[in-house]
Write an enzyme that holds these catalytic residues in place. Structure first.
Site, PDB file in Angstrom:
ATOM      1  N   HIS A  93      33.262 -45.155  34.729  1.00  0.00           N
ATOM      2  CA  HIS A  93      32.404 -44.179  35.401  1.00  0.00           C
ATOM      3  C   HIS A  93      30.932 -44.486  35.164  1.00  0.00           C
ATOM      4  CE1 HIS A  93      30.805 -40.083  36.409  1.00  0.00           C
ATOM      5  NE2 HIS A  93      31.735 -40.191  37.350  1.00  0.00           N
ATOM      6  N   CYS A  94      30.616 -45.001  33.988  1.00  0.00           N
ATOM      7  CA  CYS A  94      29.222 -45.286  33.633  1.00  0.00           C
ATOM      8  C   CYS A  94      28.619 -46.427  34.444  1.00  0.00           C
ATOM      9  CB  CYS A  94      29.123 -45.643  32.157  1.00  0.00           C
ATOM     10  SG  CYS A  94      29.784 -44.404  31.019  1.00  0.00           S
ATOM     11  N   ILE A  95      29.436 -47.361  34.913  1.00  0.00           N
ATOM     12  CA  ILE A  95      28.895 -48.520  35.632  1.00  0.00           C
ATOM     13  C   ILE A  95      28.973 -48.345  37.143  1.00  0.00           C
ATOM     14  CG2 ILE A  95      29.452 -50.081  33.729  1.00  0.00           C
ATOM     15  CD1 ILE A  95      31.784 -51.162  35.505  1.00  0.00           C
TER      16      ILE A  95
END
Length: 388
Positions: free
Chosen positions: A373-375
């Site tokens: 989700h962070c990337i």
């Protein structure tokens, strides 16, 4: 297109849910040696696996700095060639590479947060200060990251709201698309973000920019999450009124009291439409994922950059997944956690039967400091406005 200083909610725009239909997804090619190591091949492989999973059902917009551009283009060219027929039939979607210099590869946090009104989409550019600025930021300088959101919006023709000087990252907010936004107190009230603002004033900003009718303030996030515990690593909406929460039954685990506090809070709350919040527990890996000696030898940290230590526990969570149009793209950690990986995938298959669950070996993303989700940063379906 121009940056504007008006208020999105006053203009009729709101933040949609991530599980709503997307035009595509933004990613950034991993290059920073302090995150992805001196030899980033393992991270590149993991990023490419994520992109291939997403491109099964939506387009991928891949930013890359000049130094690694040939590698990014080689991946995209091979993928687009391999699936040329499927792409022409819209059974797969293309990977589009463009040059952009950034300080790191966290598209969720530095990309635009998109808001919608009917079938029109606009972006928001928050102030980014590397998760805490001079107080506890993770690297410096961060100026390239700070301008990425507005630059991407301009490139793609989106009107972009300028939210500066308000500091916020995309991973610190989660929306149900119906007026409810989740955050964590540990992150949004941290001293390195907006210390001049009270909790009520921060909530007012979320109401103005995201049209958040109700803000759910989870007390904590994932243990040892260096972002001051982003919400996207601990809890996510899977549909209106329902969330998955990172969980452990082990009372001696430092995550237990954090998740328990979140559970008690959520079970006492209703959303913006008055629905009681239904919580589904999504267990964290049974065996903590930690930095190894081999990992440590691979990093090359710059002056002022947060470093790691052998044995350091990483913030591993299965909640850090991405909803593509056709799938749940979620992390797997392998090794001693194969059974944990399988359990998490089975839970999500039951909770999201309308989507395919695709697991990606994401340990080499986690060692960079975040996960799938962070990337990633979704672009909602809709049109950019024509004009300036």
């Amino acid at each position: 297109m121009k940056n504007i200083k008006t208020i999105p909610s006053a203009d009729g725009y709101h933040m949609p849910a991530e599980y709503a239909c997307h035009k595509g997804c933004i990613l950034i090619w991993p290059q920073r040696p302090g995150s992805w190591k001196k030899n980033p091949e393992a991270a590149e492989k993991a990023f490419c696996a994520v992109m291939q999973a997403i491109a099964e059902s939506e387009a991928v917009y891949l930013a890359c700095g000049k130094a690694a551009l040939p590698r990014a283009k080689a991946f995209a060219d091979e993928y687009n060639r391999q699936f040329q027929r499927e792409i022409s039939e819209k059974k797969h979607f293309p990977v589009v590479v463009f040059e952009a210099e950034t300080d790191d590869a966290w598209a969720r946090d530095i990309g635009p947060t998109f808001v919608v009104k009917d079938d029109t989409v606009r972006g928001i550019s928050w102030t980014f200060n590397a998760w805490g600025g001079e107080e506890d930021g993770l690297y410096a300088p961060w100026q390239k990251d700070d301008v990425f959101a507005a630059a991407f919006a301009k490139r793609e023709g989106y009107v972009c709201y300028d939210a500066s000087p308000f500091v916020l990252e995309g991973g610190s907010i989660h929306s149900d698309g119906e007026g409810t936004v989740m955050v964590t107190e540990s992150c949004l009230l941290s001293r390195g973000r907006n210390p001049q603002l009270s909790k009520a004033e921060i909530e007012e900003k979320l109401q103005q920019f995201l049209e958040a009718e109700k803000v759910l303030w989870l007390p904590r996030g994932i243990y040892n999450d260096e972002t001051n515990e982003h919400v996207d690593n601990v809890c996510a909406f899977i549909r209106p009124g329902e969330v998955v929460l990172a969980w452990t039954d082990r009372e001696d685990d430092p995550q237990y009291p954090l998740s328990l506090a979140c559970l008690r809070y959520l079970e006492s709350q209703t959303d913006a439409r008055g629905r009681r919040i239904k919580v589904h527990k999504l267990p964290i890996p049974d065996v903590p994922v930690c930095v190894t000696k081999e990992d440590l030898e691979g990093y090359a940290f710059e002056d002022g950059e947060d470093t790691r230590e052998e044995g350091e526990r990483l913030a591993a969570s299965y909640v850090n997944f991405y909803f593509s149009n056709g799938a749940v793209v979620m992390p797997a950690f392998g090794g001693e956690n194969i059974k944990s990986d399988q359990r998490a995938a089975e839970i999500m298959e039951k909770l999201c039967p309308e989507r395919k669950v695709i697991t990606v070996d994401a340990r080499d993303i986690l060692t960079g400091g975040g996960n799938i989700h962070c990337i990633t940063q979704q672009i909602p379906f809709g049109k950019a406005e024509q004009g300036e």
